[in-house]
Motif scaffolding. Structure first.
Motif, PDB file in Angstrom:
ATOM      1  N   GLU A  19       0.844  -1.194   0.000  1.00  0.00           N
ATOM      2  CA  GLU A  19       0.000   0.000   0.000  1.00  0.00           C
ATOM      3  C   GLU A  19       0.882   1.248   0.000  1.00  0.00           C
ATOM      4  O   GLU A  19       2.022   1.194   0.486  1.00  0.00           O
ATOM      5  N   PRO A  20       0.355   2.378  -0.525  1.00  0.00           N
ATOM      6  CA  PRO A  20       1.165   3.601  -0.545  1.00  0.00           C
ATOM      7  C   PRO A  20       1.698   4.000   0.831  1.00  0.00           C
ATOM      8  O   PRO A  20       2.829   4.475   0.961  1.00  0.00           O
ATOM      9  N   GLU A  21       0.912   3.754   1.878  1.00  0.00           N
ATOM     10  CA  GLU A  21       1.353   4.146   3.225  1.00  0.00           C
ATOM     11  C   GLU A  21       2.450   3.243   3.794  1.00  0.00           C
ATOM     12  O   GLU A  21       3.004   3.526   4.856  1.00  0.00           O
ATOM     13  N   ASP A  22       2.820   2.184   3.079  1.00  0.00           N
ATOM     14  CA  ASP A  22       3.906   1.302   3.516  1.00  0.00           C
ATOM     15  C   ASP A  22       5.289   1.881   3.237  1.00  0.00           C
ATOM     16  O   ASP A  22       6.299   1.296   3.632  1.00  0.00           O
ATOM     17  N   TRP A  23       5.370   3.031   2.580  1.00  0.00           N
ATOM     18  CA  TRP A  23       6.651   3.574   2.160  1.00  0.00           C
ATOM     19  C   TRP A  23       7.623   3.729   3.322  1.00  0.00           C
ATOM     20  O   TRP A  23       8.800   3.434   3.199  1.00  0.00           O
ATOM     21  N   GLN A  24       7.128   4.170   4.471  1.00  0.00           N
ATOM     22  CA  GLN A  24       8.023   4.427   5.590  1.00  0.00           C
ATOM     23  C   GLN A  24       8.621   3.126   6.130  1.00  0.00           C
ATOM     24  O   GLN A  24       9.796   3.088   6.492  1.00  0.00           O
ATOM     25  N   ALA A  25       7.852   2.053   6.149  1.00  0.00           N
ATOM     26  CA  ALA A  25       8.380   0.759   6.611  1.00  0.00           C
ATOM     27  C   ALA A  25       9.516   0.305   5.700  1.00  0.00           C
ATOM     28  O   ALA A  25      10.560  -0.158   6.183  1.00  0.00           O
ATOM     29  N   PHE A  26       9.342   0.453   4.376  1.00  0.00           N
ATOM     30  CA  PHE A  26      10.393   0.039   3.450  1.00  0.00           C
ATOM     31  C   PHE A  26      11.625   0.938   3.560  1.00  0.00           C
ATOM     32  O   PHE A  26      12.757   0.463   3.434  1.00  0.00           O
ATOM     33  N   MET A  27      11.418   2.209   3.843  1.00  0.00           N
ATOM     34  CA  MET A  27      12.551   3.103   4.049  1.00  0.00           C
ATOM     35  C   MET A  27      13.313   2.680   5.302  1.00  0.00           C
ATOM     36  O   MET A  27      14.551   2.646   5.309  1.00  0.00           O
ATOM     37  N   GLU A  28      12.613   2.305   6.365  1.00  0.00           N
ATOM     38  CA  GLU A  28      13.263   1.843   7.590  1.00  0.00           C
ATOM     39  C   GLU A  28      14.005   0.527   7.357  1.00  0.00           C
ATOM     40  O   GLU A  28      15.081   0.312   7.899  1.00  0.00           O
ATOM     41  N   PHE A  29      13.435  -0.368   6.544  1.00  0.00           N
ATOM     42  CA  PHE A  29      14.110  -1.632   6.227  1.00  0.00           C
ATOM     43  C   PHE A  29      15.467  -1.344   5.590  1.00  0.00           C
ATOM     44  O   PHE A  29      16.474  -1.945   5.950  1.00  0.00           O
ATOM     45  N   ASP A  30      15.471  -0.438   4.624  1.00  0.00           N
ATOM     46  CA  ASP A  30      16.697  -0.151   3.876  1.00  0.00           C
ATOM     47  C   ASP A  30      17.725   0.631   4.693  1.00  0.00           C
ATOM     48  O   ASP A  30      18.875   0.749   4.282  1.00  0.00           O
ATOM     49  N   ALA A  31      17.333   1.151   5.850  1.00  0.00           N
ATOM     50  CA  ALA A  31      18.280   1.872   6.701  1.00  0.00           C
ATOM     51  C   ALA A  31      19.269   0.920   7.356  1.00  0.00           C
ATOM     52  O   ALA A  31      20.294   1.351   7.881  1.00  0.00           O
ATOM     53  N   HIS A  32      19.004  -0.377   7.304  1.00  0.00           N
ATOM     54  CA  HIS A  32      19.868  -1.388   7.912  1.00  0.00           C
ATOM     55  C   HIS A  32      20.722  -2.043   6.833  1.00  0.00           C
ATOM     56  O   HIS A  32      20.215  -2.795   6.001  1.00  0.00           O
ATOM     57  N   THR A  33      22.006  -1.763   6.838  1.00  0.00           N
ATOM     58  CA  THR A  33      22.915  -2.292   5.822  1.00  0.00           C
ATOM     59  C   THR A  33      22.874  -3.814   5.767  1.00  0.00           C
ATOM     60  O   THR A  33      22.812  -4.409   4.696  1.00  0.00           O
ATOM     61  N   HIS A  43      22.200  -0.406  -1.581  1.00  0.00           N
ATOM     62  CA  HIS A  43      21.773   0.644  -2.513  1.00  0.00           C
ATOM     63  C   HIS A  43      22.151   2.012  -1.957  1.00  0.00           C
ATOM     64  O   HIS A  43      22.193   2.201  -0.739  1.00  0.00           O
ATOM     65  N   PRO A  44      22.391   2.992  -2.820  1.00  0.00           N
ATOM     66  CA  PRO A  44      22.631   4.356  -2.335  1.00  0.00           C
ATOM     67  C   PRO A  44      21.387   4.879  -1.614  1.00  0.00           C
ATOM     68  O   PRO A  44      20.270   4.427  -1.890  1.00  0.00           O
ATOM     69  N   PRO A  45      21.561   5.809  -0.704  1.00  0.00           N
ATOM     70  CA  PRO A  45      20.407   6.373   0.006  1.00  0.00           C
ATOM     71  C   PRO A  45      19.400   6.973  -0.979  1.00  0.00           C
ATOM     72  O   PRO A  45      19.773   7.541  -2.011  1.00  0.00           O
ATOM     73  N   ARG A  46      18.136   6.801  -0.628  1.00  0.00           N
ATOM     74  CA  ARG A  46      17.052   7.382  -1.420  1.00  0.00           C
ATOM     75  C   ARG A  46      16.254   8.328  -0.535  1.00  0.00           C
ATOM     76  O   ARG A  46      16.198   8.149   0.684  1.00  0.00           O
ATOM     77  N   SER A  47      15.609   9.266  -1.140  1.00  0.00           N
ATOM     78  CA  SER A  47      14.814  10.229  -0.384  1.00  0.00           C
ATOM     79  C   SER A  47      13.498   9.606   0.073  1.00  0.00           C
ATOM     80  O   SER A  47      13.030   8.610  -0.490  1.00  0.00           O
ATOM     81  N   ALA A  48      12.923  10.219   1.089  1.00  0.00           N
ATOM     82  CA  ALA A  48      11.608   9.781   1.558  1.00  0.00           C
ATOM     83  C   ALA A  48      10.595   9.864   0.413  1.00  0.00           C
ATOM     84  O   ALA A  48       9.748   8.982   0.258  1.00  0.00           O
ATOM     85  N   ARG A  50      11.159   9.423  -2.738  1.00  0.00           N
ATOM     86  CA  ARG A  50      11.380   8.288  -3.650  1.00  0.00           C
ATOM     87  C   ARG A  50      10.741   7.015  -3.096  1.00  0.00           C
ATOM     88  O   ARG A  50      10.154   6.234  -3.827  1.00  0.00           O
ATOM     89  N   TYR A  51      10.851   6.776  -1.780  1.00  0.00           N
ATOM     90  CA  TYR A  51      10.183   5.624  -1.169  1.00  0.00           C
ATOM     91  C   TYR A  51       8.670   5.754  -1.291  1.00  0.00           C
ATOM     92  O   TYR A  51       7.970   4.783  -1.566  1.00  0.00           O
ATOM     93  N   HIS A  52       8.186   6.957  -1.073  1.00  0.00           N
ATOM     94  CA  HIS A  52       6.750   7.205  -1.193  1.00  0.00           C
ATOM     95  C   HIS A  52       6.278   6.899  -2.616  1.00  0.00           C
ATOM     96  O   HIS A  52       5.258   6.228  -2.823  1.00  0.00           O
ATOM     97  N   ALA A  53       7.019   7.370  -3.614  1.00  0.00           N
ATOM     98  CA  ALA A  53       6.656   7.125  -5.018  1.00  0.00           C
ATOM     99  C   ALA A  53       6.751   5.636  -5.346  1.00  0.00           C
ATOM    100  O   ALA A  53       5.882   5.086  -6.041  1.00  0.00           O
ATOM    101  N   TRP A  54       7.785   4.964  -4.829  1.00  0.00           N
ATOM    102  CA  TRP A  54       7.949   3.526  -5.091  1.00  0.00           C
ATOM    103  C   TRP A  54       6.761   2.734  -4.531  1.00  0.00           C
ATOM    104  O   TRP A  54       6.203   1.882  -5.213  1.00  0.00           O
ATOM    105  N   ALA A  55       6.385   3.026  -3.283  1.00  0.00           N
ATOM    106  CA  ALA A  55       5.254   2.304  -2.676  1.00  0.00           C
ATOM    107  C   ALA A  55       3.966   2.588  -3.433  1.00  0.00           C
ATOM    108  O   ALA A  55       3.149   1.679  -3.645  1.00  0.00           O
ATOM    109  N   ALA A  56       3.789   3.835  -3.868  1.00  0.00           N
ATOM    110  CA  ALA A  56       2.595   4.163  -4.652  1.00  0.00           C
ATOM    111  C   ALA A  56       2.594   3.395  -5.973  1.00  0.00           C
ATOM    112  O   ALA A  56       1.547   2.871  -6.394  1.00  0.00           O
ATOM    113  N   GLU A  57       3.753   3.293  -6.629  1.00  0.00           N
ATOM    114  CA  GLU A  57       3.859   2.515  -7.878  1.00  0.00           C
ATOM    115  C   GLU A  57       3.568   1.038  -7.633  1.00  0.00           C
ATOM    116  O   GLU A  57       2.852   0.397  -8.400  1.00  0.00           O
ATOM    117  N   GLN A  58       4.131   0.478  -6.557  1.00  0.00           N
ATOM    118  CA  GLN A  58       3.914  -0.934  -6.235  1.00  0.00           C
ATOM    119  C   GLN A  58       2.449  -1.228  -5.936  1.00  0.00           C
ATOM    120  O   GLN A  58       1.950  -2.304  -6.259  1.00  0.00           O
TER     121      GLN A  58
END
Length: 190
Positions: A19-33, A43-48, A50-58
């Motif tokens: 869901e689009p609102e899942d963006w923050q969870a995926f951003m937190e996942f990627d914060a752990h190397t 992956h290189p750091p992405r902006s909040a 970009r995560y929001h757009a990715w979750a909306a696309e998914q």
């Protein structure tokens, strides 16, 4: 499974669309190397945004045949604790690959095994696939143990196959057939 229960709900998790609102969870996942490396690559750091757009696309992306990505949601908290995806699905050969990732603080609670059994029950019992394959980094002892407990068999090793953290790493190839799955995890009655 009881009448009225969702096919996608197990003992510990529910598999669902992202869901689009899942963006923050995926951003937190990627914060752990370590989490990024255990399921993919760093992956290189992405902006909040970009995560929001990715979750909306998914959230509106149609599956590509039998290749799809799902969120893994913990039943006890409703939190998104990871994701699961199929890829390389080949209906002609009856073979597909998959990957699962559960974020660090949610690991070792049975979420991954519950999610994988749900996925395999679908792919083997509903989509008529014959074999599932998984590639696991040789240093990922927890994932190797999980797959062995589920009934996967080690089929080979690709030496020096992946590069990260300054060196090459082996990739262990594991597989399970539909009959092997059904012997351990019966499909149940209608």
């Amino acid at each position: 499974m009881t009448a009225g229960a969702s096919f996608w709900t197990g003992q510990r998790v529910r598999l669902r669309g992202i869901e689009p609102e899942d963006w923050q969870a995926f951003m937190e996942f990627d914060a752990h190397t370590g989490h990024q490396r255990s399921v993919d690559v760093l992956h290189p750091p992405r902006s909040a945004e970009r995560y929001h757009a990715w979750a909306a696309e998914q959230s509106v992306a149609a599956p590509d045949g039998d290749d799809f990505r799902l969120a893994v949601e913990a039943l006890d908290t409703g939190d998104v604790v990871g994701s699961l995806a199929t890829h390389g699905a080949d209906p002609r050969s009856g073979r597909f690959r998959y990957g699962v990732g559960i974020v660090g603080e949610h690991q070792r609670r049975g979420y991954a095994s519950d999610a994988v059994v749900l996925l395999l029950r679908y792919m083997f019992g509903e989509r008529r696939y014959h074999k599932c394959e998984a590639g696991i980094h040789a240093f990922n002892d927890a994932s190797l143990a999980l797959h062995r407990r589920l009934g996967f068999v080690e089929e080979g090793r690709l030496r020096d196959h992946e590069f990260f953290a300054g060196r090459h790493h082996d990739l262990v190839l594991m597989g399970m057939t539909a009959p092997e799955f059904a012997a351990r995890h019966p499909f149940g009655k209608l």
